[in-house]
Design a protein around this motif. Structure first.
Motif, short mmCIF file in Angstrom:
data_model
loop_
_atom_site.label_atom_id
_atom_site.label_comp_id
_atom_site.label_asym_id
_atom_site.label_seq_id
_atom_site.Cartn_x
_atom_site.Cartn_y
_atom_site.Cartn_z
N UNK A 67 0.84 -1.21 0.00
CA UNK A 67 0.00 0.00 0.00
C UNK A 67 0.87 1.25 0.00
N UNK A 68 1.98 1.21 0.76
CA UNK A 68 2.89 2.36 0.86
C UNK A 68 3.50 2.74 -0.49
N UNK A 71 -5.92 -1.13 -3.78
CA UNK A 71 -6.24 -2.24 -2.85
C UNK A 71 -6.31 -3.60 -3.54
N UNK A 72 -6.90 -3.63 -4.75
CA UNK A 72 -7.10 -4.92 -5.43
C UNK A 72 -5.76 -5.58 -5.78
N UNK A 73 -4.75 -4.77 -6.11
CA UNK A 73 -3.42 -5.32 -6.41
C UNK A 73 -2.66 -5.68 -5.13
N UNK A 74 -2.87 -4.90 -4.06
CA UNK A 74 -2.27 -5.25 -2.76
C UNK A 74 -2.79 -6.61 -2.31
N UNK A 75 -4.10 -6.82 -2.50
CA UNK A 75 -4.72 -8.09 -2.11
C UNK A 75 -4.14 -9.24 -2.95
N UNK A 130 -1.40 -12.10 -10.85
CA UNK A 130 -1.62 -10.78 -10.26
C UNK A 130 -2.91 -10.13 -10.78
N UNK A 131 -3.26 -10.43 -12.03
CA UNK A 131 -4.41 -9.78 -12.65
C UNK A 131 -5.66 -10.64 -12.74
N UNK A 132 -5.67 -11.77 -12.02
CA UNK A 132 -6.82 -12.70 -12.13
C UNK A 132 -8.13 -12.05 -11.70
N UNK A 133 -8.07 -11.21 -10.67
CA UNK A 133 -9.30 -10.59 -10.16
C UNK A 133 -9.81 -9.44 -11.03
N UNK A 134 -8.97 -8.98 -11.96
CA UNK A 134 -9.42 -7.88 -12.84
C UNK A 134 -9.58 -8.34 -14.29
N UNK A 135 -9.48 -9.65 -14.52
CA UNK A 135 -9.77 -10.21 -15.85
C UNK A 135 -8.76 -9.89 -16.92
#
Length: 467
Positions: free
Chosen positions: A37-38, A43-47, A125-130
């Protein structure tokens, strides 16, 4: 001394203490662990990083990600295994989130295996954003690749030669709207004589783009490339000299060249239960060594540049899945490949270029884990070995062996060498007759027929008795 002078001195000492305190605070803040985060990531990439069990950013990630998120070109210099892929992947994915577009980024890599690995990391890394990725490398069917390109993925990961083939021959494919160009392992891309292809690719992609150039070393060719394709770049240098990680235990073993195979078998037996990567200098030697070890009941799989791409991927998959405990490779696997469970690297053939030693041994002791590296030095390798010690700035300890124990294996290894020689002859005889498509296990599987014939003659029984 007057009161005014005393006051001035007191003020000066107060200022000094303030400066010292602020320096201490700065040092303390530098020592504090930095979170994803720093760095400025959403957030979605931090997760996504947390799901991959990446607790905190590495040095190269801490230095380069904030700069990249500001929209600047970056030159990243860092040793192998330092987390360079995420250092360019995360800023690209964040930018893609803010401005979704097909053919958004192009990543150029020197080897096919590295291309597939980078693709896996982008997809993780990008699975949650398709995110949709495509790998465009040699050794695969051009037509099926053209169909993948027609679907217009967000991220292209390619080797320069095959990408140029598509840019010149695939109808409707262009990168005129490209926003990001990454050259990973740039020194290796240029050492493999891809300069002409890279120049042609640079001419057909937009000048208004962000460029990231990542390399283990800053060679003259890389400096020339930097001047040609980067705009006011920020240089991020994590390691200024060639070095190996602290948790890597390195040894050398001095042996006569004719007993190399015997010593290899001894070390593999002595360290049984570990996962090994063995580096050879030629494709033929990887096959020969794999056959010798297989005949002695060791699970070895070869990987070299003359294998078809499907077989290369199959060999890597078997090793990654721990179905095989020994991967025998040329330098095609020395760069960038992240196989977490490699315990021991053996330089069976000493590398001709000292820098390749750093990359080879970097396959173990990755991401804070420990590992071992053993380099075979024969009477013909002394000068090359001395160059390696000079490069890494340390003298390596001798790996101790009992000569009597080693030479007790000589007869069994000689028998295995004889069988391997017959199998290689059988392979070369069958090579012209084999069907295309590679339905065999890998490049050594064509030798099965020889094993069966030898078994009928009692060859394997003889070996089995000696075991």
């Amino acid at each position: 001394m007057s009161d005014s002078e005393t006051e001035k001195e007191q003020e000066a000492s107060d200022n000094e203490s303030v400066v010292e305190e602020s320096a201490e605070i700065k040092n303390e803040s530098e020592d504090k662990p930095v979170s994803w985060k720093d760095l400025g990531l959403v957030d979605i990439l931090c997760k996504a990083c947390e799901q991959l069990k990446w607790k905190e950013p590495s040095k190269i990630q801490r230095e380069s990600i904030p700069v990249a998120l500001q929209g600047k070109d970056v030159i990243g210099l860092a040793e192998t295994g330092s987390g360079k892929t995420a250092a360019f992947a995360l800023p690209i994915l964040q930018s893609l989130l803010q401005n979704p577009q097909r053919y958004f980024a192009l990543i150029l890599t020197p080897t096919r295996e590295l291309a597939f690995q980078i693709s896996e990391q982008f997809e993780a890394l990008g699975s949650s954003i398709g995110v949709k990725c495509a790998v465009i490398v040699g050794g695969m069917d051009m037509m099926s690749q053209a169909l993948i390109l027609a679907k217009k993925p967000h991220i292209l990961i390619a080797t320069p030669g095959r990408l140029l083939d598509h840019l010149q021959n695939t109808k409707g494919f262009s990168l005129r709207a490209l926003k990001y160009l990454v050259m990973d392992e740039a020194d290796r891309i240029l050492n493999m004589d891809f300069e002409v292809e890279v120049d042609k690719i640079l001419k057909v992609i937009p000048r208004e783009r962000r460029t990231f150039l990542f390399s283990a070393t800053m060679t003259k060719k890389v400096k020339k490339l930097q001047r040609a394709c980067l705009n006011d770049p920020v240089k991020v240098e994590v390691s200024t000299k060639y070095q190996t990680v602290e948790k890597l235990q390195q040894y050398y073993i001095f042996i006569p060249v004719k007993f190399k195979d015997v010593y290899l078998v001894h070390i593999l037996n002595e360290m049984a239960g570990n996962s090994f990567m063995i580096f050879c200098s030629t494709c033929n030697n990887t096959i020969r060594t794999a056959l010798i070890l297989r005949n002695l009941g060791l699970t070895a799989v070869p990987l070299h540049g003359q294998m078809s791409q499907n077989k290369r991927l199959a060999a890597l998959t078997k090793f990654k899945a721990k179905n095989r405990s020994i991967l025998i490779s040329t330098d095609v696997a020395s760069r960038g490949l992240d196989i977490p469970h490699v315990d021991v690297v053996i330089n069976f053939d000493i590398p001709t270029h000292s820098k390749d030693y750093i990359h080879r041994v970097g396959r173990t002791a990755r991401a804070g884990r420990s590992g071992q590296a053993i380099t075979f030095v024969t009477q013909y390798d002394v000068e090359l070995y001395q160059r390696i010690e000079q490069l890494i700035g340390k003298q390596l300890p001798l790996y101790k062996t009992e000569d009597d124990e080693v030479m007790a294996l000589q007869e069994r290894v000689a028998e295995s060498q004889r069988i391997a020689k017959m199998e290689i002859k059988d392979l070369s005889d069958k090579k012209g007759k084999r069907k295309k498509g590679g339905d065999e296990d890998d490049d050594t599987e064509g030798a099965t027929g020889v094993r069966k014939r030898l078994k009928g003659k009692g060859g394997n029984k003889k070996t089995a008795r000696r075991k």
